[in-house]
Design a protein around this motif. Structure first.
Motif, PDB file in Angstrom:
ATOM      1  N   ILE A 162       0.964  -1.216   0.190  1.00 56.84           N
ATOM      2  CA  ILE A 162       0.028  -0.033  -0.026  1.00 56.84           C
ATOM      3  C   ILE A 162       0.975   1.231   0.217  1.00 56.84           C
ATOM      4  O   ILE A 162       1.702   1.384   0.786  1.00 56.84           O
ATOM      5  N   LEU A 163       0.547   2.025  -0.837  1.00 56.23           N
ATOM      6  CA  LEU A 163       1.241   3.349  -0.781  1.00 56.23           C
ATOM      7  C   LEU A 163       0.236   4.443  -0.178  1.00 56.23           C
ATOM      8  O   LEU A 163      -1.143   4.755  -0.764  1.00 56.23           O
ATOM      9  N   ASN A 164       0.720   4.826   0.801  1.00 59.62           N
ATOM     10  CA  ASN A 164      -0.303   5.890   1.645  1.00 59.62           C
ATOM     11  C   ASN A 164      -0.068   7.267   1.220  1.00 59.62           C
ATOM     12  O   ASN A 164       0.803   8.090   1.325  1.00 59.62           O
ATOM     13  N   GLY A 165      -1.133   7.729   0.435  1.00 58.69           N
ATOM     14  CA  GLY A 165      -1.384   9.061  -0.028  1.00 58.69           C
ATOM     15  C   GLY A 165      -2.894   9.583   0.452  1.00 58.69           C
ATOM     16  O   GLY A 165      -3.442  10.760  -0.203  1.00 58.69           O
ATOM     17  N   LEU A 197       9.431  -6.797  -3.499  1.00 59.48           N
ATOM     18  CA  LEU A 197       8.585  -7.537  -2.625  1.00 59.48           C
ATOM     19  C   LEU A 197       7.871  -8.738  -3.164  1.00 59.48           C
ATOM     20  O   LEU A 197       7.303  -9.599  -2.487  1.00 59.48           O
ATOM     21  N   ARG A 198       7.626  -8.342  -4.262  1.00 61.80           N
ATOM     22  CA  ARG A 198       6.554  -9.344  -5.082  1.00 61.80           C
ATOM     23  C   ARG A 198       5.235  -9.619  -4.553  1.00 61.80           C
ATOM     24  O   ARG A 198       4.928 -10.639  -4.467  1.00 61.80           O
ATOM     25  N   PRO A 199       4.500  -8.574  -4.321  1.00 59.79           N
ATOM     26  CA  PRO A 199       3.423  -8.793  -3.676  1.00 59.79           C
ATOM     27  C   PRO A 199       2.408  -8.868  -4.841  1.00 59.79           C
ATOM     28  O   PRO A 199       2.479  -8.930  -5.993  1.00 59.79           O
ATOM     29  N   GLU A 200       1.272  -9.631  -4.342  1.00 61.86           N
ATOM     30  CA  GLU A 200      -0.044  -9.992  -5.279  1.00 61.86           C
ATOM     31  C   GLU A 200      -0.845  -8.634  -5.780  1.00 61.86           C
ATOM     32  O   GLU A 200      -1.399  -8.800  -6.937  1.00 61.86           O
ATOM     33  N   ARG A 201      -0.563  -7.615  -4.821  1.00 64.56           N
ATOM     34  CA  ARG A 201      -1.630  -6.627  -5.112  1.00 64.56           C
ATOM     35  C   ARG A 201      -0.759  -5.521  -4.617  1.00 64.56           C
ATOM     36  O   ARG A 201      -0.482  -5.102  -3.689  1.00 64.56           O
ATOM     37  N   CYS A 202      -0.881  -4.205  -5.702  1.00 70.20           N
ATOM     38  CA  CYS A 202      -0.338  -2.782  -5.167  1.00 70.20           C
ATOM     39  C   CYS A 202      -1.626  -1.927  -5.271  1.00 70.20           C
ATOM     40  O   CYS A 202      -2.068  -1.852  -6.239  1.00 70.20           O
ATOM     41  N   VAL A 203      -1.706  -0.985  -4.252  1.00 70.55           N
ATOM     42  CA  VAL A 203      -2.647  -0.034  -4.293  1.00 70.55           C
ATOM     43  C   VAL A 203      -2.457   1.125  -3.604  1.00 70.55           C
ATOM     44  O   VAL A 203      -1.489   1.219  -2.637  1.00 70.55           O
ATOM     45  N   ILE A 204      -2.740   2.542  -4.162  1.00 74.76           N
ATOM     46  CA  ILE A 204      -2.386   3.863  -3.544  1.00 74.76           C
ATOM     47  C   ILE A 204      -3.926   4.377  -2.966  1.00 74.76           C
ATOM     48  O   ILE A 204      -4.704   4.311  -3.819  1.00 74.76           O
ATOM     49  N   GLY A 205      -3.634   4.449  -1.767  1.00 81.03           N
ATOM     50  CA  GLY A 205      -4.925   4.898  -1.051  1.00 81.03           C
ATOM     51  C   GLY A 205      -4.899   6.577  -0.898  1.00 81.03           C
ATOM     52  O   GLY A 205      -3.980   7.366  -0.542  1.00 81.03           O
ATOM     53  N   ILE A 206      -5.905   6.917  -1.487  1.00 80.20           N
ATOM     54  CA  ILE A 206      -6.036   8.701  -1.650  1.00 80.20           C
ATOM     55  C   ILE A 206      -7.339   9.060  -1.112  1.00 80.20           C
ATOM     56  O   ILE A 206      -8.426   8.451  -1.510  1.00 80.20           O
ATOM     57  N   GLU A 207      -7.672  10.163  -0.134  1.00 80.61           N
ATOM     58  CA  GLU A 207      -8.670  10.677   0.386  1.00 80.61           C
ATOM     59  C   GLU A 207      -9.379  11.289  -0.579  1.00 80.61           C
ATOM     60  O   GLU A 207      -8.855  11.773  -1.743  1.00 80.61           O
ATOM     61  N   ASP A 208     -10.788  11.336  -0.634  1.00 83.63           N
ATOM     62  CA  ASP A 208     -11.593  11.896  -1.786  1.00 83.63           C
ATOM     63  C   ASP A 208     -11.628  13.458  -1.937  1.00 83.63           C
ATOM     64  O   ASP A 208     -12.216  13.957  -2.637  1.00 83.63           O
ATOM     65  N   ASN A 209     -10.793  13.788  -0.995  1.00 80.50           N
ATOM     66  CA  ASN A 209     -10.529  15.470  -1.098  1.00 80.50           C
ATOM     67  C   ASN A 209      -9.445  15.650  -2.029  1.00 80.50           C
ATOM     68  O   ASN A 209      -8.964  16.997  -1.914  1.00 80.50           O
ATOM     69  N   LYS A 210      -8.655  14.742  -2.590  1.00 79.66           N
ATOM     70  CA  LYS A 210      -7.836  15.363  -3.476  1.00 79.66           C
ATOM     71  C   LYS A 210      -7.997  14.829  -5.063  1.00 79.66           C
ATOM     72  O   LYS A 210      -7.230  13.885  -5.430  1.00 79.66           O
ATOM     73  N   GLN A 242      -5.122   1.928  10.310  1.00 79.16           N
ATOM     74  CA  GLN A 242      -6.368   2.456   9.682  1.00 79.16           C
ATOM     75  C   GLN A 242      -6.634   2.271   8.298  1.00 79.16           C
ATOM     76  O   GLN A 242      -7.662   1.811   7.816  1.00 79.16           O
ATOM     77  N   LEU A 243      -5.556   2.686   7.456  1.00 77.96           N
ATOM     78  CA  LEU A 243      -5.727   2.474   6.121  1.00 77.96           C
ATOM     79  C   LEU A 243      -5.656   1.330   5.631  1.00 77.96           C
ATOM     80  O   LEU A 243      -6.186   0.814   4.591  1.00 77.96           O
ATOM     81  N   ILE A 244      -4.919   0.304   6.211  1.00 79.15           N
ATOM     82  CA  ILE A 244      -4.761  -0.934   5.912  1.00 79.15           C
ATOM     83  C   ILE A 244      -6.109  -1.697   6.141  1.00 79.15           C
ATOM     84  O   ILE A 244      -6.690  -2.596   5.194  1.00 79.15           O
ATOM     85  N   GLN A 245      -6.642  -1.298   7.269  1.00 75.85           N
ATOM     86  CA  GLN A 245      -8.275  -1.927   7.507  1.00 75.85           C
ATOM     87  C   GLN A 245      -9.318  -1.535   6.510  1.00 75.85           C
ATOM     88  O   GLN A 245     -10.047  -2.096   6.065  1.00 75.85           O
ATOM     89  N   ILE A 246      -8.900  -0.154   6.122  1.00 74.98           N
ATOM     90  CA  ILE A 246     -10.024   0.434   5.008  1.00 74.98           C
ATOM     91  C   ILE A 246      -9.670  -0.476   3.635  1.00 74.98           C
ATOM     92  O   ILE A 246     -10.577  -0.790   3.006  1.00 74.98           O
ATOM     93  N   LEU A 247      -8.594  -0.495   3.348  1.00 75.75           N
ATOM     94  CA  LEU A 247      -8.202  -1.147   1.801  1.00 75.75           C
ATOM     95  C   LEU A 247      -8.440  -2.714   1.890  1.00 75.75           C
ATOM     96  O   LEU A 247      -8.344  -3.467   1.035  1.00 75.75           O
ATOM     97  N   THR A 248      -8.057  -3.410   3.478  1.00 74.31           N
ATOM     98  CA  THR A 248      -8.046  -4.710   2.982  1.00 74.31           C
ATOM     99  C   THR A 248      -8.911  -5.582   4.224  1.00 74.31           C
ATOM    100  O   THR A 248      -9.311  -6.609   3.816  1.00 74.31           O
ATOM    101  N   GLY A 249      -9.567  -4.724   4.789  1.00 76.07           N
ATOM    102  CA  GLY A 249     -10.652  -5.427   5.866  1.00 76.07           C
ATOM    103  C   GLY A 249      -9.840  -6.058   7.129  1.00 76.07           C
ATOM    104  O   GLY A 249     -10.574  -6.753   7.752  1.00 76.07           O
TER     105      GLY A 249
END
Length: 613
Positions: A162-165, A197-210, A242-249
């Protein structure tokens, strides 16, 4: 569309982000002096590898960490090392720490760099080594060294990167502007970390105010499998857990780290630093810093050299001293008030707020807790802030720790909603600090006890070895004495001399016997020669007996000398007595040796006389 989850608690403070997003990122320039702290992140402080008076180039290593967890420090520009000593550093207590002071020469000359065009041709450890040598640490939180974070244990496979944006804290827009203007570098840095790292998933999390940042990243990620996840605006959605919980549950377990559940979270600025380290050979010597607040004429985001003072940056942003009421380093929720503007920018500094009195008013006096429970409702970690506050205030640290005090991320949401204006986060920080001090003291005491026990074991072992050697010597002496006694008994049984007195008696008896025998043999001749003058009878010495006497005396002397050496080693009380005995035996050996020599001379003389006759 990426599935999203929610986390408990959270608040919605006023954002104030529009103050610093009206202008593009500005270059802050080169100040007249750079104060570079040797510790800018979690881990061991770096040690200087330069001396006062040295000329350094931009990007040259000036401090390094030889042992322990840490990364090197580099010169932000070319110039001369002025000094190495204590200076104020960014810290809530206003403490000082060891820093290198660099006087820029204005030339901004680079040292030799080694860019990598295709990092895929290298081993992963080589790429990690480049990231380490570039001095990169996390640029959004506590500053954990990136090369360590990118090399998890073998039993912790990272499935999601996860890239925290999110950048959820009010006022701060450094990551927002970086994603808008440097989206390509953000994505290239993410690709490098994903290749490691060779992850199975790459995701950038951005708040909706950007929306502008999200659009720029969507364009930069076209043709890739990188997900762009737009998350609802809620503080602290930018918190790692918190971001991990939002994106992965998934939830990070208490006392654990994201790698425990196969997730890793990196910062936007860290991704840019990784990209530049690989493709440009550029170490981490600058970062984007938000300068904002109503007391500034030209708020915005600045590309700042590490070591630049806050005073210089406030001047660049047009500080109005008559309007400034508070200077805050960081955001209004998790930052702290600066006591001086002489502190430098470090790798984890992301925002400076010059606020007016109406913008960030002084907190009202603390009042008694009314047990409203609002702090528990907004806690994103689902803790019990009220009970933690009571235990921290009563210095019942063990009870606070039992209530998972160290799971607190110090987001400040509880303090934000507290109607009694209780600075809850400050109480939690105080309790954490005291617990760490107690742990350090306990560890120190444990190590001292271990050293003492090891010393006692060593002394006991040495004493046992001494006792064993003493017993072996005593046993050897006893065996020698028994052997000597047996020989003496054997000699007595055979009628031989067992000591010097016996040897003398045997010699006398043998001489008398020989005299008697010679007298009886000479009686007829004596009767025939009655009138002849009598010649003196010369005694024939017993060489064999004298040699035996000498050997026995010499053996006894050696035994006594050995006993004397043992006594000296053991510092026994009978050393003087043994020394006198040795001297006495030495005299006996000398006398026996002289008697033996005289006997041999006599025997030789008799033999010569008989041959003449």
């Amino acid at each position: 569309m990426t599935q999203l989850w929610n986390f408990s608690g959270g608040v919605h403070p006023a954002e104030h982000k529009q103050l610093s997003t009206a202008r593009a990122i500005q270059v802050a320039g080169i100040p007249g002096q750079l104060v570079i702290p040797l510790q800018q992140h979690i881990g061991e402080p770096a040690e200087p590898v330069v001396a006062v008076g040295d000329y350094v180039l931009k990007g040259q290593k000036i401090a390094d960490v030889i042992h322990g967890m840490g990364v090197p420090v580099h010169a932000p520009t070319s110039g001369v090392i002025e000094s190495v000593g204590d200076h104020p550093v960014p810290h809530p207590s206003g403490m000082t720490d060891k820093c290198i002071v660099l006087k820029p020469d204005g030339k901004d000359e680079w040292c030799e760099r080694y860019p990598i065009s295709d990092y895929r041709k290298l081993d992963r450890d080589q790429v990690l080594g480049i990231i380490h040598s570039a001095g990169i640490s996390g640029m959004g939180g506590a500053g954990f060294p990136t090369y360590i974070k990118l090399k998890p244990r073998r039993d912790r496979k990272v499935d999601t990167l996860i890239l925290n944006g999110a950048e959820c804290e009010p006022y701060i827009t450094a990551d927002d502007m970086t994603m808008r203007e440097r989206a390509d570098e953000v994505v290239s840095g993410l690709k490098i970390m994903a290749w490691i790292l060779r992850p199975e998933r790459c995701v950038i999390g951005i708040e909706d105010n950007k929306p502008e940042a999200a659009a720029a990243l969507r364009e930069a990620t076209q043709g890739t499998k990188i997900e762009i996840a737009i998350v609802p605006t809620k503080y602290p959605s930018g918190g790692e857990k918190q971001l991990i919980q939002i994106l992965t549950g998934m939830e990070v377990p208490s006392g654990g780290i994201p790698a425990d559940i196969g997730v890793m979270c990196q910062n936007i600025g860290t991704a840019v630093a990784v990209s530049r380290a690989i493709f440009e050979g550029t170490p981490l010597i600058a970062r984007i810093v938000t300068l904002t607040g109503e007391a500034l004429e030209k708020p915005g985001n600045f590309d700042v050299l590490l070591g630049t003072s806050v005073d210089y940056l406030l001047e660049q942003a047009g500080l109005q001293p008559d309007r400034a009421s508070r200077l805050v380093l960081g955001g209004p929720m998790m930052g702290y008030t600066l006591t001086t503007t002489a502190v430098p920018i470090t790798k984890t500094s992301n925002c400076i707020i010059a606020a007016t009195a109406s913008e960030l008013p002084a907190p009202p006096p603390e009042q008694a807790c009314i047990r409203c429970g609002q702090c528990a409702e907004v806690c994103p970690m689902e803790l019990l802030p009220q009970q933690l506050f009571w235990h921290a205030k009563a210095t019942e640290f063990e009870k606070a720790e039992h209530l998972n005090l160290f799971d607190c991320i110090e987001c400040g949401a509880c303090s934000y909603v507290c109607p009694s204006a209780i600075p809850l986060v400050q109480y939690y920080r105080y309790a954490k600090g005291e617990i760490r001090v107690q742990r350090a003291e306990q560890l120190k005491a444990d190590r001292a006890r271990e050293r003492f026990e090891a010393r006692q074991e060593r002394l006991e072992r040495e004493q046992q070895e001494k006792d064993l050697r003493r017993k072996e010597r005593a046993k050897a002496a006893s065996e020698a004495q028994a052997k000597k006694k047996a020989e003496a008994e054997k000699a007595a049984a055979n009628g031989e001399a067992v000591d010097e007195r016996g040897a003398k008696s045997a010699l006398v008896e043998q001489a008398l016997a020989r005299k008697k025998a010679s007298t009886e043999a000479a009686q007829p001749a004596q009767q025939a020669q009655v009138d002849a003058p009598a010649e003196p009878v010369q005694e024939i010495p017993d060489i064999e007996a004298l040699e035996k006497q000498f050997s026995q005396a010499q053996s006894k002397l050696e035994t006594m000398q050995a006993m004397l050496e043992d006594a000296k080693t053991q510092q026994a009380d009978n050393v003087g007595k043994l020394e006198r005995a040795v001297a006495k035996n030495h005299d006996r050996v000398k006398r026996a040796e002289d008697a033996l020599a005289d006997a041999r001379k006599t025997l030789a003389a008799q033999s010569e006389t008989q041959s003449i006759e």
